[in-house]
Design an enzyme around this catalytic site. Structure first.
Site, PDB file in Angstrom:
ATOM      1  N   GLY A  79      42.036  41.607  47.962  1.00 59.44           N
ATOM      2  CA  GLY A  79      41.824  42.786  47.146  1.00 59.44           C
ATOM      3  C   GLY A  79      42.902  42.886  46.092  1.00 59.44           C
ATOM      4  O   GLY A  79      43.914  42.182  46.162  1.00 59.44           O
ATOM      5  N   GLU A  81      44.936  46.044  43.951  1.00 61.94           N
ATOM      6  CA  GLU A  81      45.075  47.491  44.083  1.00 61.94           C
ATOM      7  C   GLU A  81      45.079  48.230  42.748  1.00 61.94           C
ATOM      8  O   GLU A  81      45.838  49.181  42.578  1.00 61.94           O
ATOM      9  CB  GLU A  81      46.362  47.797  44.869  1.00 61.94           C
ATOM     10  CG  GLU A  81      47.670  47.362  44.192  1.00 61.94           C
ATOM     11  CD  GLU A  81      48.121  45.968  44.557  1.00 61.94           C
ATOM     12  OE1 GLU A  81      47.304  45.145  44.993  1.00 61.94           O
ATOM     13  OE2 GLU A  81      49.328  45.688  44.393  1.00 61.94           O
ATOM     14  N   HIS A 105      44.523  48.489  53.233  1.00 59.81           N
ATOM     15  CA  HIS A 105      45.671  47.889  52.552  1.00 59.81           C
ATOM     16  C   HIS A 105      45.721  48.321  51.081  1.00 59.81           C
ATOM     17  O   HIS A 105      46.743  48.801  50.592  1.00 59.81           O
ATOM     18  CB  HIS A 105      45.618  46.363  52.664  1.00 59.81           C
ATOM     19  CG  HIS A 105      46.787  45.674  52.028  1.00 59.81           C
ATOM     20  ND1 HIS A 105      47.932  45.367  52.735  1.00 59.81           N
ATOM     21  CD2 HIS A 105      47.013  45.284  50.756  1.00 59.81           C
ATOM     22  CE1 HIS A 105      48.802  44.808  51.910  1.00 59.81           C
ATOM     23  NE2 HIS A 105      48.278  44.734  50.692  1.00 59.81           N
ATOM     24  N   GLU A 106      44.588  48.164  50.395  1.00 58.85           N
ATOM     25  CA  GLU A 106      44.571  48.502  48.967  1.00 58.85           C
ATOM     26  C   GLU A 106      44.768  50.003  48.767  1.00 58.85           C
ATOM     27  O   GLU A 106      45.425  50.431  47.819  1.00 58.85           O
ATOM     28  CB  GLU A 106      43.275  48.025  48.313  1.00 58.85           C
ATOM     29  CG  GLU A 106      42.948  46.528  48.515  1.00 58.85           C
ATOM     30  CD  GLU A 106      44.108  45.583  48.235  1.00 58.85           C
ATOM     31  OE1 GLU A 106      44.970  45.916  47.397  1.00 58.85           O
ATOM     32  OE2 GLU A 106      44.178  44.518  48.877  1.00 58.85           O
ATOM     33  N   HIS A 109      48.361  50.964  48.937  1.00 60.18           N
ATOM     34  CA  HIS A 109      49.068  50.690  47.682  1.00 60.18           C
ATOM     35  C   HIS A 109      49.080  51.898  46.745  1.00 60.18           C
ATOM     36  O   HIS A 109      49.886  51.963  45.820  1.00 60.18           O
ATOM     37  CB  HIS A 109      48.429  49.508  46.949  1.00 60.18           C
ATOM     38  CG  HIS A 109      48.982  48.176  47.335  1.00 60.18           C
ATOM     39  ND1 HIS A 109      50.329  47.890  47.276  1.00 60.18           N
ATOM     40  CD2 HIS A 109      48.370  47.041  47.763  1.00 60.18           C
ATOM     41  CE1 HIS A 109      50.519  46.629  47.662  1.00 60.18           C
ATOM     42  NE2 HIS A 109      49.353  46.093  47.967  1.00 60.18           N
ATOM     43  N   GLU A 128      54.717  45.077  49.084  1.00 54.84           N
ATOM     44  CA  GLU A 128      53.816  44.544  50.107  1.00 54.84           C
ATOM     45  C   GLU A 128      54.229  44.841  51.544  1.00 54.84           C
ATOM     46  O   GLU A 128      53.388  45.025  52.412  1.00 54.84           O
ATOM     47  CB  GLU A 128      53.599  43.039  49.897  1.00 54.84           C
ATOM     48  CG  GLU A 128      52.908  42.700  48.575  1.00 54.84           C
ATOM     49  CD  GLU A 128      51.536  43.359  48.398  1.00 54.84           C
ATOM     50  OE1 GLU A 128      50.987  43.903  49.382  1.00 54.84           O
ATOM     51  OE2 GLU A 128      51.025  43.348  47.259  1.00 54.84           O
ATOM     52  N   ASP A 185      53.209  32.596  41.694  1.00 49.17           N
ATOM     53  CA  ASP A 185      52.039  32.084  42.409  1.00 49.17           C
ATOM     54  C   ASP A 185      52.369  30.862  43.270  1.00 49.17           C
ATOM     55  O   ASP A 185      51.699  30.597  44.253  1.00 49.17           O
ATOM     56  CB  ASP A 185      50.919  31.715  41.421  1.00 49.17           C
ATOM     57  CG  ASP A 185      50.247  32.962  40.850  1.00 49.17           C
ATOM     58  OD1 ASP A 185      50.119  33.954  41.603  1.00 49.17           O
ATOM     59  OD2 ASP A 185      49.881  32.953  39.664  1.00 49.17           O
ATOM     60  N   TYR A 193      55.042  40.435  52.969  1.00 48.64           N
ATOM     61  CA  TYR A 193      54.137  41.297  53.725  1.00 48.64           C
ATOM     62  C   TYR A 193      54.622  41.474  55.170  1.00 48.64           C
ATOM     63  O   TYR A 193      54.893  42.588  55.615  1.00 48.64           O
ATOM     64  CB  TYR A 193      52.722  40.678  53.788  1.00 48.64           C
ATOM     65  CG  TYR A 193      52.016  40.563  52.454  1.00 48.64           C
ATOM     66  CD1 TYR A 193      50.977  41.429  52.134  1.00 48.64           C
ATOM     67  CD2 TYR A 193      52.362  39.581  51.530  1.00 48.64           C
ATOM     68  CE1 TYR A 193      50.305  41.321  50.925  1.00 48.64           C
ATOM     69  CE2 TYR A 193      51.697  39.472  50.322  1.00 48.64           C
ATOM     70  CZ  TYR A 193      50.673  40.339  50.023  1.00 48.64           C
ATOM     71  OH  TYR A 193      50.018  40.234  48.828  1.00 48.64           O
TER      72      TYR A 193
HETATM   73 ZN   LIG Z   1      49.052  44.222  48.790  1.00 52.50          ZN
END
Ligand SMILES: [Zn+2]
Length: 414
Positions: A79, A81, A105-106, A109, A128, A185, A193
């Protein structure tokens, strides 16, 4: 948007898009295909309940609307956010409302990440780690402690595995790290997380949940609509929880490598039971129908993740004959099973691997499957050629970030 925030991402969605109302401030948008819209509306029917839980825990929802947009399968993340309209992979539509975890989760955020944003990517864990913690609190309130414990268990295993991935570059196992000259990336991982989650859980364990809840509310109220860094967080923590630095080694947690010794593997009946069943599989014992009767995707995912990377090929086929994991509609389960099949060199599943790699572009699935195919040397020429052929054929359907991830896996192992 009425809320002024520093823009760090622009998202556009173009297509023939329809929508369904699922709550007073939530519509689900998706490709204008009835079956897709109906499935999405059903899967996300509980969104308003989650928003209310979030508000109770973290303060008022400040963004007005919370709409959801389901993207095509090439979307590389679970996802994204974007404030007011979250983007989601279609793989979260599983038909049993378990996709709610990604929505949680989103949604989380909205407070941590969107209201309070990390100043630079060196402090990504502030976005995160906090969000993973907040997500699990929402899941616990809505779906119960057992499901939350499963998620924590899946996350724990993932953190342990991630540490192995970075064993030649421990810098990126730190919460606070130096990304100068590094493409974010390239080093994207579960560290911010799951280690971030563990850090916050450690503080919660130290001061108790009630005090920690109060602290989080205060933290969000103090920094909302601001961008902050790790030092600002630590100063605020020390000012509001006097003496915390004597009880929790804040420096080791934020600046140390690896998993700190006072991190905690989850304890819960369901987690312990599943992990011990996975250990029994190593001695050749498969779980009985009775033992798995109540299992859904997350239970299977935890079970499969805890099996050894490779077993006898006959064990893999026996497991699949009984439980049809290679045909699961839940990609988490299917991909975890296929990893085991590749690790055990069960080539009869490679057509399923190929089909999977060609129908979804979510990096959570591409990374482990391609890695399992190409890592290691002894006699894996066939798998390596297979992986390269599938990638050449599927490449155009992947998002450029996902293409880059697969290419970097190849350059590391080929
Ligand atoms: Zn996230």
């Amino acid at each position: 948007m009425e809320q002024p925030i520093p823009p760090y991402l622009f998202a556009f969605a173009v297509g023939e898009i329809g929508c369904r109302e699922v709550g007073p401030r939530t519509k689900v948008f998706a490709e204008s295909v009835l079956a897709v819209l109906d499935a999405a509306a059903k899967e996300f029917a509980g969104t308003e309940d989650m928003i209310r839980v979030g508000e109770k825990l973290f303060g008022e929802y400040d963004w007005g609307r919370f709409d959801l947009l389901v993207l095509p399968p090439s979307f590389p993340y679970g996802g994204m956010e974007n404030p007011r309209m979250v983007f989601l992979t279609p793989t979260v539509i599983k038909g049993d409302a378990s996709g709610a975890q990604v929505v949680a989760h989103e949604l989380a955020h909205s407070w941590t990440g969107n209201l309070i944003t990390n100043k630079t990517n060196d402090h990504f864990w502030l976005n995160e780690g906090f969000t993973t913690y907040a997500e699990r609190r929402i899941v616990e309130a809505v779906q119960g402690e057992d499901i939350a414990a499963l998620n924590i268990g899946i996350g724990w295993k993932c953190l342990v595995d991630t540490m192995e991935r970075f064993n030649d570059n421990m810098e990126f196992t730190k919460l606070l790290n130096n990304q100068e000259g590094v493409d974010p990336d390239d080093i994207y991982s579960e560290v911010p997380y799951e280690k971030g989650f563990q850090f916050l859980l450690r503080i919660e364990r130290q001061i108790g949940r009630a005090a920690f809840d109060e602290f989080i509310k205060k933290y969000i109220a103090a920094f909302k609509f601001q961008s902050i860094d790790t030092h600002m967080f630590l100063d605020f923590l020390k000012a509001n929880v006097p003496g915390i630095e004597n009880d929790v080694d804040l420096k080791t947690w934020t600046e140390g490598t690896g998993i700190p010794p006072d991190a905690m593997e989850p304890v819960s009946n369901i987690y312990t039971k599943i992990v011990s069943l996975a250990n029994e599989f190593k001695q050749g014992r498969m779980p009985s129908e009775e033992e798995v009767a109540s299992w859904h995707g997350q239970q299977w995912e935890l079970y499969l993740e805890n099996l050894p990377k490779s077993v006898e090929a006959s064990q893999v086929t026996a497991l699949d004959c009984r439980y049809r994991l290679s045909e699961s509609r839940d990609y988490e389960v299917k991909v975890a099973f296929l990893q085991l099949a590749i690790g055990s060199r069960c080539s009869e599943y490679y057509n399923v691997v190929e089909k999977t790699l060609k129908e979804v572009g979510r990096m959570k699935y591409l990374r482990p499957l391609y890695t399992a195919l190409v890592q290691g040397n002894a006699g894996k020429e066939e798998e390596k050629i297979f992986a390269q052929r599938v990638f050449a054929e599927a490449r155009e359907t992947y998002h450029p970030i996902a293409q880059g991830v697969v290419e970097s896996i190849f350059s590391k192992h080929l």
